[in-house]
Design a protein around this motif. Sequence first.
Motif, PDB file in Angstrom:
ATOM      1  N   ILE A  54      77.840   1.206  28.573  1.00  0.00           N
ATOM      2  CA  ILE A  54      77.007   0.494  27.884  1.00  0.00           C
ATOM      3  C   ILE A  54      76.390   1.501  26.835  1.00  0.00           C
ATOM      4  O   ILE A  54      75.925   2.529  27.281  1.00  0.00           O
TER       5      ILE A  54
ATOM      6  N   THR B 261      85.154  -0.242  35.065  1.00  0.00           N
ATOM      7  CA  THR B 261      84.302   0.307  34.526  1.00  0.00           C
ATOM      8  C   THR B 261      83.508  -0.263  33.260  1.00  0.00           C
ATOM      9  O   THR B 261      84.364  -0.521  32.271  1.00  0.00           O
ATOM     10  N   LEU B 262      82.250  -0.440  33.202  1.00  0.00           N
ATOM     11  CA  LEU B 262      81.564  -0.815  32.043  1.00  0.00           C
ATOM     12  C   LEU B 262      80.662   0.243  31.416  1.00  0.00           C
ATOM     13  O   LEU B 262      80.025   1.297  31.954  1.00  0.00           O
TER      14      LEU B 262
ATOM     15  N   LEU C  28      75.972  -7.921  38.890  1.00  0.00           N
ATOM     16  CA  LEU C  28      77.121  -7.293  39.076  1.00  0.00           C
ATOM     17  C   LEU C  28      77.300  -6.755  40.521  1.00  0.00           C
ATOM     18  O   LEU C  28      78.480  -6.823  40.849  1.00  0.00           O
TER      19      LEU C  28
ATOM     20  N   LEU D  46      76.485   3.403  39.797  1.00  0.00           N
ATOM     21  CA  LEU D  46      75.735   3.730  38.535  1.00  0.00           C
ATOM     22  C   LEU D  46      76.133   5.277  38.234  1.00  0.00           C
ATOM     23  O   LEU D  46      75.981   6.205  39.059  1.00  0.00           O
TER      24      LEU D  46
ATOM     25  N   MET E 150      75.845   4.256  32.202  1.00  0.00           N
ATOM     26  CA  MET E 150      74.583   4.281  31.441  1.00  0.00           C
ATOM     27  C   MET E 150      74.254   5.266  30.684  1.00  0.00           C
ATOM     28  O   MET E 150      73.263   5.572  30.268  1.00  0.00           O
TER      29      MET E 150
ATOM     30  N   ILE F  78      79.312   1.482  36.581  1.00  0.00           N
ATOM     31  CA  ILE F  78      78.442   1.256  35.449  1.00  0.00           C
ATOM     32  C   ILE F  78      78.018   2.587  34.691  1.00  0.00           C
ATOM     33  O   ILE F  78      77.203   3.120  35.352  1.00  0.00           O
TER      34      ILE F  78
ATOM     35  N   ILE G  44      78.691  -3.443  25.319  1.00  0.00           N
ATOM     36  CA  ILE G  44      79.467  -3.407  26.504  1.00  0.00           C
ATOM     37  C   ILE G  44      81.095  -3.187  26.415  1.00  0.00           C
ATOM     38  O   ILE G  44      81.544  -4.096  26.084  1.00  0.00           O
TER      39      ILE G  44
ATOM     40  N   ALA H 126      79.017  -1.175  43.743  1.00  0.00           N
ATOM     41  CA  ALA H 126      78.677  -1.152  42.272  1.00  0.00           C
ATOM     42  C   ALA H 126      78.209   0.481  42.348  1.00  0.00           C
ATOM     43  O   ALA H 126      77.336   0.898  43.297  1.00  0.00           O
TER      44      ALA H 126
ATOM     45  N   LEU I 293      72.645  -6.076  35.733  1.00  0.00           N
ATOM     46  CA  LEU I 293      73.133  -5.021  36.734  1.00  0.00           C
ATOM     47  C   LEU I 293      73.187  -5.477  38.365  1.00  0.00           C
ATOM     48  O   LEU I 293      74.104  -5.213  38.963  1.00  0.00           O
TER      49      LEU I 293
END
Length: 119
Positions: free
Chosen positions: A15, A12-13, A63, A76, A46, A44, A2, A74, A60
Motif C-alpha cells: 500500500i 502480499t498487498l 481482509l 502487517l 504498510m 499487508i 495498492i 493476516a 484491513l
Amino acid sequence: MIEISTSPTSTTLVITGDLDLAERDQFPEVAARVVGLRRQLVVIDMCRVTFMDSTGAAFLIALADSARKRGGAAALRGADPRDLFVLEVCGALEMFRLDPDHRCEDARPASDFSAPATT
C-alpha cells in the motif's frame, strides 16, 4: 495505490499513500481479488502508507477477517505506531500478526507517536 502480488502460499498487498475515506472506492475490488486468490497468508506491507483513518482500518479488518474465515492469517509489516493505534482503538489489533523484524527500504520518517502495547 495498492499493488497485489502472490506466491504459492501468500498474497502480499503493498500500500502506497493514504489508506482512508478518499480511497474507499477501490477497497471492494481489492478485497474481492484477494479473496479470489485463496492464499492462506495475507501480508499487508504498510511501509509506504502516509495516513490511515478508520475507513482504511475497516478495510484491513475485512481482509484479516476473510483470511481467518479461510483458516489463514493476516500479517502487517512496516506499520507505523499511529496505524497500529488506529487498529487498537478499533479493537482489531489482535486480528493481525505483526512483523517486528521487517525493515522498510524507503522508510518514512518515524512519528513521535508511541507504539501501543501488544500482547
